[in-house]
Design an enzyme around this catalytic site. Structure first.
Site, PDB file in Angstrom:
ATOM      1  N   CYS A  49       0.836  -1.206   0.000  1.00 54.43           N
ATOM      2  CA  CYS A  49       0.000   0.000   0.000  1.00 54.43           C
ATOM      3  C   CYS A  49       0.873   1.260   0.000  1.00 54.43           C
ATOM      4  O   CYS A  49       2.060   1.226   0.328  1.00 54.43           O
ATOM      5  CB  CYS A  49      -0.954  -0.002   1.186  1.00 54.43           C
ATOM      6  N   CYS A  82       0.937   3.848   1.984  1.00 53.55           N
ATOM      7  CA  CYS A  82       1.521   4.316   3.251  1.00 53.55           C
ATOM      8  C   CYS A  82       2.706   3.451   3.671  1.00 53.55           C
ATOM      9  O   CYS A  82       3.551   3.899   4.440  1.00 53.55           O
ATOM     10  CB  CYS A  82       0.481   4.434   4.353  1.00 53.55           C
TER      11      CYS A  82
END
Length: 145
Positions: free
Chosen positions: A52, A54
Site C-alpha cells: 500500500c 503508506c
C-alpha cells in the site's frame, strides 16, 4: 489452466521487499523463519510490510531512518502481509491481543511483544513522525549501541 501474470504488481512487490532489505531488515518468508528469529535474545523490530501507499511512502522510509540512532533493536526483521501469508500469520501469533494491521511495526524483547505501531499510527502521518515514534520505543526498550 489459464493464469494471469501481473508483471507491474510483481515489480512493486519486489521493490517493496528490496527497500526493506536494503534498510537492513532480514526477510522472514516462512513460519520457521519467524520462530527462529523471534527466539533470538534481545530486541527485535518487526516491519509488517505491504504494497500500500503508506507502506512505501511512510513506513519503509521511516524504518530505514529510525534505525540510525544511538539506541536501536538488536535485530531487524520483516514479514510481507499479503505475500508471505504463512510467515505473516505466524508473526501475528506473537502479537498477543493486537489486531492484524499492515503496514505496522512490532517491537519484541526476548520474543515477547513490548509495543506496536499500527497502520493508523502510520497512515496520514509524515515519515519523520513515525521515525520519532519508533525512536521513542527504542529509548524505552533498546540498549545503546
Amino acid at each position: 489452466m489459464f493464469q494471469f501474470q501481473f508483471p507491474l504488481y510483481n515489480d512493486i512487490v519486489e521493490q517493496a521487499r528490496r527497500e526493506a532489505v536494503e534498510a537492513g531488515f532480514e526477510e522472514l518468508r516462512t513460519p520457521e523463519d519467524v520462530d527462529a528469529a523471534f527466539r533470538r535474545p534481545g530486541t527485535t523490530l518487526v516491519l509488517i510490510n505491504s504494497v500500500c501507499g503508506c507502506a512505501g511512502g511512510i513506513a519503509r522510509p521511516a524504518a530505514a531512518h529510525a534505525v540510525h540512532y544511538d539506541k536501536r533493536p538488536d535485530h531487524l526483521v520483516t514479514v510481507f502481509a499479503g505475500q508471505d501469508k504463512e510467515a505473516t500469520a505466524r508473526a501475528r501469533e506473537y502479537f498477543v491481543g493486537e489486531p492484524p494491521s499492515s503496514p505496522s511495526f512490532a517491537l519484541l524483547k526476548d520474543g515477547k511483544l513490548c509495543a506496536m505501531l499500527h497502520r493508523h499510527d502510520i497512515e496520514g502521518h509524515e515519515p519523520v513522525a513515525v521515525v520519532q515514534k519508533l525512536q521513542a520505543l527504542f529509548d524505552e526498550y533498546c540498549e545503546e549501541v
